[in-house]
Design a protein around this motif. Structure first.
Motif, PDB file in Angstrom:
ATOM      1  N   SER A  78       0.820  -1.208   0.000  1.00  0.00           N
ATOM      2  CA  SER A  78       0.000   0.000   0.000  1.00  0.00           C
ATOM      3  C   SER A  78       0.858   1.263   0.000  1.00  0.00           C
ATOM      4  O   SER A  78       0.463   2.276  -0.563  1.00  0.00           O
ATOM      5  CB  SER A  78      -0.962  -0.011   1.185  1.00  0.00           C
ATOM      6  N   ASN A  79       2.063   1.220   0.608  1.00  0.00           N
ATOM      7  CA  ASN A  79       2.932   2.400   0.588  1.00  0.00           C
ATOM      8  C   ASN A  79       3.439   2.714  -0.813  1.00  0.00           C
ATOM      9  O   ASN A  79       3.452   3.866  -1.245  1.00  0.00           O
ATOM     10  CB  ASN A  79       4.134   2.198   1.514  1.00  0.00           C
ATOM     11  N   VAL A  80       3.859   1.658  -1.521  1.00  0.00           N
ATOM     12  CA  VAL A  80       4.293   1.855  -2.906  1.00  0.00           C
ATOM     13  C   VAL A  80       3.108   2.317  -3.751  1.00  0.00           C
ATOM     14  O   VAL A  80       3.224   3.221  -4.576  1.00  0.00           O
ATOM     15  CB  VAL A  80       4.898   0.544  -3.473  1.00  0.00           C
ATOM     16  N   ALA A  81       1.950   1.718  -3.500  1.00  0.00           N
ATOM     17  CA  ALA A  81       0.749   2.090  -4.248  1.00  0.00           C
ATOM     18  C   ALA A  81       0.399   3.563  -4.018  1.00  0.00           C
ATOM     19  O   ALA A  81       0.013   4.273  -4.944  1.00  0.00           O
ATOM     20  CB  ALA A  81      -0.412   1.191  -3.852  1.00  0.00           C
ATOM     21  N   ALA A  82       0.564   4.032  -2.758  1.00  0.00           N
ATOM     22  CA  ALA A  82       0.289   5.439  -2.464  1.00  0.00           C
ATOM     23  C   ALA A  82       1.282   6.340  -3.178  1.00  0.00           C
ATOM     24  O   ALA A  82       0.939   7.448  -3.621  1.00  0.00           O
ATOM     25  CB  ALA A  82       0.342   5.691  -0.955  1.00  0.00           C
ATOM     26  N   LEU A  83       2.525   5.842  -3.318  1.00  0.00           N
ATOM     27  CA  LEU A  83       3.534   6.613  -4.051  1.00  0.00           C
ATOM     28  C   LEU A  83       3.144   6.720  -5.530  1.00  0.00           C
ATOM     29  O   LEU A  83       3.223   7.798  -6.126  1.00  0.00           O
ATOM     30  CB  LEU A  83       4.901   5.933  -3.913  1.00  0.00           C
ATOM     31  N   ILE A  84       2.675   5.601  -6.082  1.00  0.00           N
ATOM     32  CA  ILE A  84       2.189   5.633  -7.464  1.00  0.00           C
ATOM     33  C   ILE A  84       1.036   6.636  -7.580  1.00  0.00           C
ATOM     34  O   ILE A  84       0.962   7.428  -8.519  1.00  0.00           O
ATOM     35  CB  ILE A  84       1.723   4.222  -7.910  1.00  0.00           C
ATOM     36  N   GLY A  85       0.147   6.605  -6.578  1.00  0.00           N
ATOM     37  CA  GLY A  85      -0.982   7.534  -6.564  1.00  0.00           C
ATOM     38  C   GLY A  85      -0.516   8.983  -6.526  1.00  0.00           C
ATOM     39  O   GLY A  85      -1.004   9.828  -7.291  1.00  0.00           O
ATOM     40  N   ALA A  86       0.456   9.273  -5.647  1.00  0.00           N
ATOM     41  CA  ALA A  86       0.966  10.643  -5.531  1.00  0.00           C
ATOM     42  C   ALA A  86       1.600  11.086  -6.846  1.00  0.00           C
ATOM     43  O   ALA A  86       1.395  12.223  -7.302  1.00  0.00           O
ATOM     44  CB  ALA A  86       1.986  10.726  -4.399  1.00  0.00           C
ATOM     45  N   ALA A  87       2.344  10.167  -7.465  1.00  0.00           N
ATOM     46  CA  ALA A  87       2.978  10.490  -8.743  1.00  0.00           C
ATOM     47  C   ALA A  87       1.913  10.743  -9.808  1.00  0.00           C
ATOM     48  O   ALA A  87       2.012  11.691 -10.596  1.00  0.00           O
ATOM     49  CB  ALA A  87       3.902   9.348  -9.172  1.00  0.00           C
ATOM     50  N   ALA A  88       0.870   9.921  -9.809  1.00  0.00           N
ATOM     51  CA  ALA A  88      -0.199  10.077 -10.809  1.00  0.00           C
ATOM     52  C   ALA A  88      -0.872  11.440 -10.681  1.00  0.00           C
ATOM     53  O   ALA A  88      -1.084  12.145 -11.672  1.00  0.00           O
ATOM     54  CB  ALA A  88      -1.224   8.952 -10.657  1.00  0.00           C
ATOM     55  N   VAL A  89      -1.187  11.829  -9.440  1.00  0.00           N
ATOM     56  CA  VAL A  89      -1.851  13.120  -9.232  1.00  0.00           C
ATOM     57  C   VAL A  89      -0.921  14.262  -9.650  1.00  0.00           C
ATOM     58  O   VAL A  89      -1.351  15.224 -10.295  1.00  0.00           O
ATOM     59  CB  VAL A  89      -2.273  13.291  -7.752  1.00  0.00           C
ATOM     60  N   THR A  90       0.367  14.154  -9.300  1.00  0.00           N
ATOM     61  CA  THR A  90       1.323  15.201  -9.656  1.00  0.00           C
ATOM     62  C   THR A  90       1.421  15.360 -11.172  1.00  0.00           C
ATOM     63  O   THR A  90       1.322  16.474 -11.696  1.00  0.00           O
ATOM     64  CB  THR A  90       2.724  14.861  -9.093  1.00  0.00           C
ATOM     65  N   VAL A  91       1.590  14.236 -11.859  1.00  0.00           N
ATOM     66  CA  VAL A  91       1.686  14.284 -13.322  1.00  0.00           C
ATOM     67  C   VAL A  91       0.411  14.896 -13.903  1.00  0.00           C
ATOM     68  O   VAL A  91       0.456  15.760 -14.782  1.00  0.00           O
ATOM     69  CB  VAL A  91       1.914  12.859 -13.889  1.00  0.00           C
ATOM     70  N   TYR A  92      -0.720  14.468 -13.385  1.00  0.00           N
ATOM     71  CA  TYR A  92      -2.013  14.950 -13.872  1.00  0.00           C
ATOM     72  C   TYR A  92      -2.117  16.468 -13.728  1.00  0.00           C
ATOM     73  O   TYR A  92      -2.516  17.176 -14.649  1.00  0.00           O
ATOM     74  CB  TYR A  92      -3.122  14.255 -13.095  1.00  0.00           C
ATOM     75  N   VAL A  93      -1.700  16.971 -12.559  1.00  0.00           N
ATOM     76  CA  VAL A  93      -1.776  18.411 -12.314  1.00  0.00           C
ATOM     77  C   VAL A  93      -0.775  19.166 -13.196  1.00  0.00           C
ATOM     78  O   VAL A  93      -1.097  20.195 -13.796  1.00  0.00           O
ATOM     79  CB  VAL A  93      -1.497  18.735 -10.828  1.00  0.00           C
ATOM     80  N   MET A  94       0.445  18.628 -13.283  1.00  0.00           N
ATOM     81  CA  MET A  94       1.482  19.313 -14.058  1.00  0.00           C
ATOM     82  C   MET A  94       1.089  19.393 -15.530  1.00  0.00           C
ATOM     83  O   MET A  94       1.366  20.377 -16.206  1.00  0.00           O
ATOM     84  CB  MET A  94       2.819  18.570 -13.930  1.00  0.00           C
ATOM     85  N   ILE A  95       0.447  18.333 -16.028  1.00  0.00           N
ATOM     86  CA  ILE A  95       0.100  18.315 -17.446  1.00  0.00           C
ATOM     87  C   ILE A  95      -1.150  19.144 -17.736  1.00  0.00           C
ATOM     88  O   ILE A  95      -1.176  19.955 -18.645  1.00  0.00           O
ATOM     89  CB  ILE A  95      -0.089  16.857 -17.935  1.00  0.00           C
ATOM     90  N   SER A  96      -2.182  18.941 -16.943  1.00  0.00           N
ATOM     91  CA  SER A  96      -3.430  19.619 -17.293  1.00  0.00           C
ATOM     92  C   SER A  96      -3.467  21.054 -16.790  1.00  0.00           C
ATOM     93  O   SER A  96      -4.364  21.812 -17.144  1.00  0.00           O
ATOM     94  CB  SER A  96      -4.629  18.826 -16.779  1.00  0.00           C
ATOM     95  N   GLY A  97      -2.500  21.437 -15.960  1.00  0.00           N
ATOM     96  CA  GLY A  97      -2.400  22.828 -15.551  1.00  0.00           C
ATOM     97  C   GLY A  97      -3.516  23.268 -14.628  1.00  0.00           C
ATOM     98  O   GLY A  97      -4.116  22.455 -13.938  1.00  0.00           O
ATOM     99  N   ILE A  98      -3.765  24.557 -14.632  1.00  0.00           N
ATOM    100  CA  ILE A  98      -4.710  25.109 -13.677  1.00  0.00           C
ATOM    101  C   ILE A  98      -6.133  24.608 -13.908  1.00  0.00           C
ATOM    102  O   ILE A  98      -6.880  24.357 -12.985  1.00  0.00           O
ATOM    103  CB  ILE A  98      -4.675  26.658 -13.723  1.00  0.00           C
ATOM    104  N   ARG A  99      -6.513  24.444 -15.179  1.00  0.00           N
ATOM    105  CA  ARG A  99      -7.870  23.988 -15.436  1.00  0.00           C
ATOM    106  C   ARG A  99      -7.831  22.534 -15.908  1.00  0.00           C
ATOM    107  O   ARG A  99      -7.362  22.237 -16.988  1.00  0.00           O
ATOM    108  CB  ARG A  99      -8.511  24.853 -16.515  1.00  0.00           C
ATOM    109  N   SER A 100      -8.275  21.651 -15.070  1.00  0.00           N
ATOM    110  CA  SER A 100      -8.259  20.253 -15.484  1.00  0.00           C
ATOM    111  C   SER A 100      -9.487  19.997 -16.353  1.00  0.00           C
ATOM    112  O   SER A 100     -10.387  20.804 -16.434  1.00  0.00           O
ATOM    113  CB  SER A 100      -8.250  19.335 -14.282  1.00  0.00           C
ATOM    114  N   SER A 101      -9.457  18.865 -16.994  1.00  0.00           N
ATOM    115  CA  SER A 101     -10.498  18.609 -17.988  1.00  0.00           C
ATOM    116  C   SER A 101     -11.870  18.401 -17.375  1.00  0.00           C
ATOM    117  O   SER A 101     -12.055  17.600 -16.467  1.00  0.00           O
ATOM    118  CB  SER A 101     -10.132  17.375 -18.797  1.00  0.00           C
ATOM    119  N   ALA A 102     -12.831  19.123 -17.905  1.00  0.00           N
ATOM    120  CA  ALA A 102     -14.202  18.933 -17.452  1.00  0.00           C
ATOM    121  C   ALA A 102     -14.692  17.539 -17.828  1.00  0.00           C
ATOM    122  O   ALA A 102     -15.491  16.941 -17.118  1.00  0.00           O
ATOM    123  CB  ALA A 102     -15.106  19.991 -18.058  1.00  0.00           C
TER     124      ALA A 102
END
Lengths: 488, 65
Positions: free
Chosen positions: A157-181
């Motif tokens: 679960s710790n590694v999985a949470a790290l994957i989760g944190a990375a996923a959210v970070t990438v998502y935010v960095m790519i989609s920027g301030i306005r994420s996709s509706a």
């Protein structure tokens, strides 16, 4: 990689792809689209709005608490309802003032009302303290649970949470301030169909129906479906519902969304319909209850696994994958918004207060740089917290509701509360919540002279009362020199 | 302060005050434990109460014109 994990990975890829698209082209404003509802049927609009209230908190946390605590989970159904009643008067008042003074954030509102830049910084810091270790952490925790369970135990679960944190970070960095509706739309439709399907099918499959399920639980654990005599008892329920109802709109992202409305009547109309959407939570409770006798033995923060554990018992891996994917989106969409809000608040409302000459570009760049750092901090808290998802959010509410007294006073004409009182009240409230949380104690232990009926009152409410008292007293005490300093 | 606004106190009494009396599993209503039925009932009543307030609130009538 098994089929369940593969399906979840595909949905993550689609969400990130839509994020990239949103950045390129013009993106649709979900608010206008769903609330306005022109061109879409009433039922469709209803479904979209109902889907909005599903985050990891309700999906995994709500079912987890129904499984682990029983009756106390019903507070989740109650507080939104009362928050909407308050919203009928609160939101139009905030909206009117914000429009008149062209405000953009929660911090701006306090700066303008109390004529104090420092108060804006304090409010921002309290908001980030409330958001990151609780609201953001619980989304990561949810992501970790989903990935770990869908891997059928091969990913910790710790590694999985790290994957989760990375996923959210990438998502935010790519989609920027306005994420996709569109990601939000897919999320709402998926999570709603999954929740309703699970909530109706699982009690039927394992117990023959919802009514039979409750009777069997009562036979095995008498009284579990009501509030217990101690701990999460009636005083706890009342104080917690009140705390969370008052704090409902104090989060920077919900506060900020008030500003986007076209007119103030929207809020009053929503106060009529939004309580009904809460009823969708019933299905999530049903899933958690269905798990009690089917996957017994989950304790501590493992109760949040109940929905997925029961799904694994009941369904083939591909369907578990779809359920996990719905869960992924319920964590990814709010998680990215919280991460973005935290970074923006720190950069715009804290950093710029100290460096007023910083350019817009510099402030935006700082916000971007902060994103992975905040995600890392949140991951650290995720790994080191043994709290259930519901307890995490309750902790956040204890902090964020401390902003309520200063806000409410500011809305009255001839407000006698000044910036000194507002700041002192907020600081005292936050210190009390921090102390009780860190010392892992309860109000009954700190104030042993209280009657036992009040021993389990939510600490947030006690801190709120102290906050209110200090706000009033300090305002009255500093009245004279406050008036000299800023003649109004 | 318009008198109809006082209706807004009712959901608070129903949920926060009512829970003291409604905190029980039995009798079941529509298959739900009584406490859950009570809260669901109040969610629906809250919506109805807010609809009445909305209807009678002059603020909404003026803007409609």
């Amino acid at each position: 990689m098994n089929i369940a994990l593969l399906i979840i990975a595909v949905f993550l890829a689609v969400a990130i792809f839509l994020g990239i698209q949103a950045r390129r082209g013009r993106d649709m404003d979900l608010e206008q689209w769903a609330v306005g509802g022109r061109g879409f049927g009433t039922l469709f609009v209803f479904l979209l709005l109902a889907g909005e209230i599903y985050t990891t908190f309700t999906f995994l946390g709500g079912s987890g608490w129904a499984y682990g605590e029983g009756g106390p989970a019903f507070y989740i159904l109650s507080y939104g309802c009362l928050a909407y009643v308050i919203s009928y008067w609160l939101l139009p008042a905030i909206w009117r003032y914000a429009k008149k003074h062209r405000l953009h954030s929660q911090s701006d509102f306090f700066v303008s009302k109390y004529n104090s830049q420092a108060l804006g910084v304090l409010v921002s810091i309290v908001a980030v303290i409330a958001m990151v270790p609780s609201y953001l952490v619980l989304q990561l925790k949810g992501l970790g649970i989903i990935v770990s369970i869908a891997s059928y135990g091969t990913i910790s679960s710790n590694v999985a949470a790290l994957i989760g944190a990375a996923a959210v970070t990438v998502y935010v960095m790519i989609s920027g301030i306005r994420s996709s509706a569109w990601t939000a739309v897919i999320k709402d439709i998926m999570v709603l169909s999954v929740a309703i399907f699970l909530g109706l099918y699982l009690p039927f499959k394992f117990y023959g129906g919802v009514g039979d399920m409750f009777r069997q639980i009562q036979a095995h654990k008498p009284g579990f479906l009501a509030l217990p005599g101690t701990g999460y008892d009636v005083p706890w329920f009342i104080s917690t519902v009140l705390l969370t109802a008052l704090g409902f709109y104090m989060w920077p992202h919900t506060f900020g969304s008030i500003f986007s409305a076209r007119n103030e009547r929207v809020f009053r109309r929503n106060a009529v319909y939004l309580p009904l959407y809460q009823l969708i939570l019933l299905f999530v409770f049903f899933v958690g209850f269905a798990a009690i006798l089917q996957v017994p033995g989950l304790t501590g923060d493992k109760v949040d696994l109940s929905l997925l554990k029961l799904s694994i018992k009941a369904f083939d891996p591909w369907l578990v994958g779809l359920i996990g994917a719905a869960g992924l989106l319920t964590a990814l969409v709010p998680g990215s918004m919280l991460l973005m809000t935290s970074a923006t608040v720190l950069s715009k409302n804290v950093y710029r207060a100290f460096a007023p000459s910083a350019s817009e570009q510099r402030v935006n760049r700082l916000a971007k740089i902060l994103v992975p750092f905040i995600a890392a901090v949140a991951w650290y808290f995720t790994v080191n917290s043994g709290k259930t998802i519901v307890l995490l959010l309750l902790l956040g509410y204890s902090f964020v509701t401390q902003l309520f007294p200063a806000l409410i006073f500011s809305l009255f004409p001839n407000n006698f509360v000044n910036k000194w009182g507002a700041a002192a009240g907020i600081i005292v409230g936050v210190i009390i919540v921090t102390y009780v949380t860190v010392a892992q104690t309860t109000i009954g232990q700190i104030l042993p002279f209280l009657p036992t009926s009040l021993a389990d009152v939510n600490v947030g409410i006690v801190a709120l009362l102290a906050n209110l008292l200090v706000t009033v007293l300090v305002s009255l005490a500093t009245r004279s020199f406050g008036a000299k300093e800023q003649p109004a | 302060m318009k008198p109809v606004y006082l209706l807004a106190v009712v959901p608070f009494l129903g949920i926060l005050g009512g829970i003291v009396f409604a905190n029980r599993v039995e009798p079941y209503v529509f298959g739900l434990p009584f406490i859950l039925f009570w809260i669901v009932l109040w969610v629906i009543l809250t919506s109805a109460i807010m609809a009445i307030i909305y209807r009678l609130d002059p603020a909404n009538r003026e803007e409609r014109q």
